[in-house]
Design a protein around this motif. Structure first.
Motif, PDB file in Angstrom:
ATOM      1  N   GLU A  46       0.884  -1.189   0.060  1.00 37.46           N
ATOM      2  CA  GLU A  46       0.250  -0.031   0.035  1.00 37.46           C
ATOM      3  C   GLU A  46       0.882   1.271  -0.192  1.00 37.46           C
ATOM      4  O   GLU A  46       0.518   2.399  -0.628  1.00 37.46           O
ATOM      5  N   LEU A  47       2.017   1.177   0.625  1.00 42.14           N
ATOM      6  CA  LEU A  47       2.814   2.381   0.624  1.00 42.14           C
ATOM      7  C   LEU A  47       4.153   2.520  -0.379  1.00 42.14           C
ATOM      8  O   LEU A  47       4.663   3.507  -0.378  1.00 42.14           O
ATOM      9  N   GLY A  48       4.056   1.394  -1.150  1.00 44.77           N
ATOM     10  CA  GLY A  48       4.920   1.383  -2.175  1.00 44.77           C
ATOM     11  C   GLY A  48       6.377   1.189  -1.768  1.00 44.77           C
ATOM     12  O   GLY A  48       7.233   1.775  -2.301  1.00 44.77           O
ATOM     13  N   VAL A  49       6.625   0.259  -0.470  1.00 43.25           N
ATOM     14  CA  VAL A  49       8.035   0.051   0.147  1.00 43.25           C
ATOM     15  C   VAL A  49       8.029  -1.322   0.129  1.00 43.25           C
ATOM     16  O   VAL A  49       7.374  -2.157  -0.006  1.00 43.25           O
ATOM     17  N   ILE A  50       9.141  -1.894   0.544  1.00 43.38           N
ATOM     18  CA  ILE A  50       9.437  -3.209   0.687  1.00 43.38           C
ATOM     19  C   ILE A  50       9.041  -3.552   2.229  1.00 43.38           C
ATOM     20  O   ILE A  50       8.912  -2.460   3.138  1.00 43.38           O
ATOM     21  N   ARG A  51       8.754  -4.702   2.450  1.00 43.75           N
ATOM     22  CA  ARG A  51       8.375  -5.309   3.885  1.00 43.75           C
ATOM     23  C   ARG A  51       9.202  -4.748   4.898  1.00 43.75           C
ATOM     24  O   ARG A  51       9.034  -4.486   6.205  1.00 43.75           O
ATOM     25  N   GLN A  52      10.570  -4.777   4.651  1.00 42.48           N
ATOM     26  CA  GLN A  52      11.676  -4.588   5.491  1.00 42.48           C
ATOM     27  C   GLN A  52      11.401  -3.373   6.109  1.00 42.48           C
ATOM     28  O   GLN A  52      11.842  -2.879   7.126  1.00 42.48           O
ATOM     29  N   THR A  53      10.955  -2.251   5.165  1.00 42.58           N
ATOM     30  CA  THR A  53      10.918  -0.907   5.633  1.00 42.58           C
ATOM     31  C   THR A  53       9.699  -0.601   6.390  1.00 42.58           C
ATOM     32  O   THR A  53       9.969   0.009   7.752  1.00 42.58           O
ATOM     33  N   VAL A  54       8.631  -1.478   6.508  1.00 44.80           N
ATOM     34  CA  VAL A  54       7.650  -1.421   7.599  1.00 44.80           C
ATOM     35  C   VAL A  54       8.161  -1.976   8.740  1.00 44.80           C
ATOM     36  O   VAL A  54       8.089  -1.470  10.079  1.00 44.80           O
ATOM     37  N   TYR A  55       8.981  -2.904   8.740  1.00 39.63           N
ATOM     38  CA  TYR A  55       9.442  -3.795   9.866  1.00 39.63           C
ATOM     39  C   TYR A  55      10.529  -2.704  10.809  1.00 39.63           C
ATOM     40  O   TYR A  55      10.740  -2.698  12.022  1.00 39.63           O
ATOM     41  N   ARG A  56      11.011  -1.825  10.049  1.00 38.45           N
ATOM     42  CA  ARG A  56      12.024  -0.972  10.826  1.00 38.45           C
ATOM     43  C   ARG A  56      11.190  -0.140  11.381  1.00 38.45           C
ATOM     44  O   ARG A  56      11.879   0.315  12.775  1.00 38.45           O
TER      45      ARG A  56
END
Length: 220
Positions: A46-56
Motif C-alpha cells: 500500500e505504501l510502495g515500499v518493501i516489507r523490511q521498511t515497515v519492519y524498521r
C-alpha cells in the motif's frame, strides 16, 4: 530520509511522518480486505515500499496492529462518552459502559485489529495496560455521575477502571457461548456488577463480613 526510494515517490520527512503513514496504510488495508487478511506485506505494498521498511518502524505485526488501535481510540472514546452522558447512577453507568463496549468492539475493526488477527496476547496486554486504565479514568471523569457522593475516591475509581477493563478483556477474548447481547447482556452484568459498584467500600475490622473475608475474628 528524503533521499530514500519508495513510499510511492513521496518519502516521509521524518520518523513521525513515516509511522503515521504506515498506520494510515494499515487502516486502508483493513478497509479493503478486512482485519484478518491484512498483513505487513499488504501494508508495505500500500505504501510502495518493501516489507523490511515497515519492519524498521514496527518490528512485529502485533506492534503495528496495536498502534492502529490506539490511533482509533480517541474517536471511539468520544462516541462512548456521548452515549453514556445521560446516565447519572454509578452502577448503571458501569453496566452500560461495559455492555456498550462489548457490543461496539466487533464493529470497530481498527480497535480490535490485534485480536482479529490472532494476536490475543498483545490485545490482552493492551486492554489492561496503564494507558487503557488512564483512558477509562478519563471517560469516568467525563460522565455526569457524582462519584464522590457515591463513595468513590481516586483509589476506588482506579480499582473500578481496572475491574471493568479486566471484565472486558475476559468477555472479549473468551466470549460466552451462546453470546449475550442487548437486555440479556445488561441483565447479566447488572446482577453481578451493580452490587459491587453501588457499595464500593470494602469490609473493615468490626464489620460482620470482616471475619469471612480475612478469616480473622472481629475485634471484641
Amino acid at each position: 530520509m528524503a533521499k530514500r526510494r519508495g513510499w510511492a515517490g513521496r518519502p516521509p520527512a521524518d520518523e513521525d511522518e513515516a509511522r503515521a503513514r504506515i498506520i494510515e496504510a494499515a487502516i486502508r488495508c483493513v478497509d479493503r480486505i478486512g482485519p484478518r487478511a491484512c498483513t505487513l506485506s499488504d501494508v508495505a505494498a500500500e505504501l510502495g515500499v518493501i516489507r523490511q521498511t515497515v519492519y524498521r518502524y514496527y518490528p512485529s505485526a502485533a506492534g503495528l496492529f496495536t498502534a492502529v488501535g490506539r490511533a482509533s481510540v480517541d474517536s471511539f472514546t468520544d462516541e462512548l462518552a456521548g452515549h453514556l452522558l445521560p446516565i447519572e447512577l454509578p452502577a448503571l453507568w458501569a453496566v452500560e459502559a461495559l455492555a456498550t463496549t462489548i457490543e461496539w468492539l466487533p464493529t470497530k475493526p481498527y480497535l480490535t485489529l490485534a485480536l482479529a488477527a490472532g494476536h490475543t496476547e498483545a490485545f490482552s496486554r493492551g486492554v489492561t495496560s496503564p494507558v487503557s486504565r488512564k483512558l477509562l479514568r478519563a471517560l469516568i471523569s467525563r460522565s455526569h455521575v457524582d462519584w464522590t457522593a457515591a463513595g468513590y475516591d481516586d483509589r476506588r475509581l482506579d480499582e473500578l477502571a481496572e475491574l471493568l477493563l479486566r471484565l472486558l478483556q475476559s468477555m472479549t477474548i473468551d466470549p460466552p457461548d451462546p453470546a449475550r447481547t442487548g437486555p440479556q447482556l445488561r441483565e447479566f452484568l447488572w446482577r453481578w456488577i451493580a452490587p459491587a459498584v453501588t457499595a464500593p467500600s470494602a469490609p473493615r475490622p468490626g464489620d460482620p463480613a470482616w471475619a469471612a473475608l480475612t478469616g480473622a475474628s472481629p475485634p471484641g
